[in-house]
Design a protein around this motif. Structure first.
Motif, PDB file in Angstrom:
ATOM      1  N   VAL A 113       0.837  -1.199   0.000  1.00 60.02           N
ATOM      2  CA  VAL A 113       0.000   0.000   0.000  1.00 60.02           C
ATOM      3  C   VAL A 113       0.872   1.249   0.000  1.00 60.02           C
ATOM      4  N   ARG A 114       1.957   1.231   0.767  1.00 61.96           N
ATOM      5  CA  ARG A 114       2.869   2.393   0.810  1.00 61.96           C
ATOM      6  C   ARG A 114       3.479   2.653  -0.553  1.00 61.96           C
ATOM      7  N   GLN A 117       0.842   4.463  -2.690  1.00 63.06           N
ATOM      8  CA  GLN A 117       0.685   5.871  -2.313  1.00 63.06           C
ATOM      9  C   GLN A 117       1.890   6.697  -2.744  1.00 63.06           C
ATOM     10  N   SER A 130      -6.861   3.716   1.958  1.00 64.05           N
ATOM     11  CA  SER A 130      -6.039   2.528   2.213  1.00 64.05           C
ATOM     12  C   SER A 130      -6.711   1.257   1.716  1.00 64.05           C
ATOM     13  N   ARG A 134      -5.223  -1.285  -0.911  1.00 58.97           N
ATOM     14  CA  ARG A 134      -5.013  -2.683  -0.516  1.00 58.97           C
ATOM     15  C   ARG A 134      -5.614  -3.637  -1.546  1.00 58.97           C
ATOM     16  N   GLN A 243      -7.502   7.326   9.831  1.00 62.96           N
ATOM     17  CA  GLN A 243      -8.140   7.974   8.683  1.00 62.96           C
ATOM     18  C   GLN A 243      -8.897   9.212   9.116  1.00 62.96           C
TER      19      GLN A 243
END
Length: 597
Positions: A113-114, A117, A130, A134, A243
């Motif tokens: 996920v990082r 982003q 997220s 994912r 979030q």
């Protein structure tokens, strides 16, 4: 850049890149990404983003080998190079020479996920939620290729516009997933009550509509939420305190607005919804003394207000791995009153989970591998399943046992000297535990290998069969401290020194012993003065500020340390016999008579 991120993550733990030594690393990637990973390898070896890679001046080399390629790569061309990365789309595309010469053969995993982003930021795209990221990283490389830089991923992730009332969880149902045995009873009762409410047979106030999942990171709490939503036929609205905090400028008003928005979105679903709040411990705690006290109090008060409303059709589910940090009022009756503990899967469950991800490849056939995957989470098993599927897909055939073998994490053999130390350590725990009247039996295991990687891994383990004490006494707590310290004490008594195997992480032997001693002094009135200082959930914070009480903890630990070493010296013959048995059998069962089987 995405290929670079993924490649760097895959290779960072290899000997070649940890120690900057010569060697050959083979990376197996998606066929359409071979060229990108080739360039990523050059970037990784040169360390210069804007420079063209020169194998002659750098002494390193990147080689691509594709299935069906007419030009063969001679292993002699690789021999003089300091570091070589071989990029290929299939294990079968490698010649026998390359396979033998390779120091590492790695199936490159999907991005994280990082990574998504970071690429979105680099390309000027908006940050995605997220959950959307994912789902993207769990897709195939072709889907990632097509959608990574799409301006919006909302439509992709829902399959319909966000305003649709039919946004249902599309993953497997809880009844279809292996594991999660602790959740199934509550989920079954909830499904029955939910159906009765929909039919008008019972009022919503009679439905047990909220639960807290408690378990270590990676145990599958988020996966469980999606599966429960699918089981109930409800849309899943997944969020977290993080979030809410990141909404707007992160000010108090922004945080509260985002929180109310999530609850409003769930309430707006005409057919009901499952609102999942991850990392509930991050919501704050009004009892904490900090410079953010006002902020945390307002957040907690608003959350209490929202969760006290029994909105018809809205099921609340939350998750945490730190239940003691959660505001007590949140866990009281009428809110998150049902607490369900989720642990890592058992041996049989690990095989069943991997079988599920492999589309039904026999669980019993997988046991020879999965029985070795101690403390692997459902998320870890899903990742291994993807690697196995990639291996079979690259070869253009159904999954075979050789794909399972290739998809397993690489293992490192434990030396005979280290095995003996581990055996002494674990048998030390066993000998001391069996001297305590609340321990009925002990099982001790020893492994020949550990998985490569940065995670702390134990070559041995001990499982205790104990009797529950309703009101444990000071003697019981001191005995628990001695059991925790016994492994380290056995090393010192028998080998003359300690290793790092007893500490280094939360849940380790030393952390367990220290926490028990702190609770004895600070919360249970078992220090010099029989006084209550602080509730158990604040014990860590309290002892950071009190050197005097920390000294009492040290006294307890030193006293029990001396006792456990003296006990092991007296039982040295038993310790050595059990160590010998464990080294031969690798698994022994001990009862109170210390008879091993």
């Amino acid at each position: 850049m995405l290929a670079y991120f993924v490649l760097r993550r895959a290779l960072r733990h290899t000997a070649q890149f940890r120690g900057d030594v010569a060697g050959i690393c083979v990376v197996i990637v998606d066929k359409d990404w071979v060229g990108r990973f080739h360039r990523a390898g050059e970037l990784l070896l040169s360390g210069q983003r804007r420079a063209f890679f020169n194998a002659e001046t750098s002494r390193h080399q990147v080689v691509s080998i594709e299935t069906g390629a007419k030009k063969a790569v001679d292993i002699d061309l690789l021999r003089a190079i300091a570091q070589t990365i071989v990029v290929t789309d299939s294990f079968d595309a490698l010649s026998e020479k390359v396979r033998l010469a390779a120091d590492e053969i790695i199936y490159v995993d999907n991005p994280t996920v990082r990574h998504v982003q970071a690429i979105r930021k680099l390309t000027g795209r908006s940050k995605v939620e997220s959950e959307a990221a994912r789902k993207l990283v769990n897709s195939s490389w072709s889907v990632i290729d097509a959608l990574l830089c799409r301006q919006s991923l909302d439509y992709l992730m829902t399959g319909t516009p966000r305003a649709s009332e039919d946004l249902l969880s599309t993953g497997p149902r809880l009844s279809e997933l292996p594991g999660f045995s602790s959740v199934r009873l509550w989920a079954s009762e909830l499904a029955t009550d939910f159906a009765a409410w929909r039919a008008g047979s019972i009022a919503w106030s009679r439905v047990d509509r909220a639960a807290l999942l408690i378990g270590p990171p990676g145990a599958g709490k988020t996966m469980c939420a999606g599966a429960l939503a699918a089981e109930l036929g409800l849309p899943l609205i997944a969020t977290s305190a993080g979030q809410w905090q990141s909404a707007g400028g992160g000010h108090l008003g922004d945080m509260l607005k985002a929180m109310r928005s999530s609850f409003a979105e769930a309430a707006a679903r005409k057919s009901g919804a499952l609102l999942f709040v991850d990392e509930l411990d991050s919501i704050g705690n009004r009892s904490h003394e900090s410079r953010h006290e006002y902020y945390e109090t307002q957040v907690v008060n608003t959350f209490l207000e929202l969760t006290s409303k029994a909105t018809p059709g809205v099921v609340l589910l939350a998750a945490t791995n730190r239940p003691d940090d959660i505001e007590a009022a949140i866990l009281r009756s009428g809110r998150f009153e049902r607490h369900i503990h989720i642990d890592f899967p058992t041996q049989q469950e690990r095989a069943e989970i991997l079988s599920f991800h492999l589309g039904g490849f026999g669980a019993e056939r997988l046991r020879r591998w999965t029985d070795q995957l101690h403390d692997f989470s459902p998320a870890d098993l899903e990742r291994i399943g993807r690697a196995i599927e990639r291996s079979a897909r690259a070869a253009g055939r159904e999954i075979e046992e050789k794909d399972v073998e290739r998809g397993m994490p690489p293992r490192t053999a434990i030396s005979e000297e280290a095995l003996r130390r581990i055996a002494i350590h674990e048998c030390g725990h066993a000998v001391v535990a069996l001297s305590c009247d609340f321990v009925d039996a002990v099982t001790v295991e020893l492994s020949d290998t550990v998985f490569e990687g940065p995670e702390i891994q134990q070559g041995g383990r001990v499982r205790y069969e104990t009797r529950h004490r309703v009101h444990p006494t000071e003697d019981v707590f001191r005995a628990q401290i001695r059991i925790s310290l016994a492994g380290l004490a056995a090393e010192e008594v028998e080998l003359g020194g300690k290793s790092a195997g007893a500490g280094g992480y939360v849940g380790s032997d030393l952390e367990t012993a220290t926490t028990i001693a702190r609770l004895m002094v600070g919360s249970w009135g078992m220090g010099r003065v029989p006084r209550f200082y602080v509730e158990r959930r604040r014990i860590e914070q309290f002892f950071r500020a009190s050197d005097t009480l920390a000294g009492e903890v040290d006294e307890i630990l030193l006293e029990e340390w001396g006792k456990v070493k003296a006990s092991l010296r007296e039982e040295r013959e038993t310790l050595l016999k059990l160590t010998s048995d464990l080294l031969v059998k690798r698994l022994i069962y001990l009862d109170r008579r210390c008879a091993s089987t």
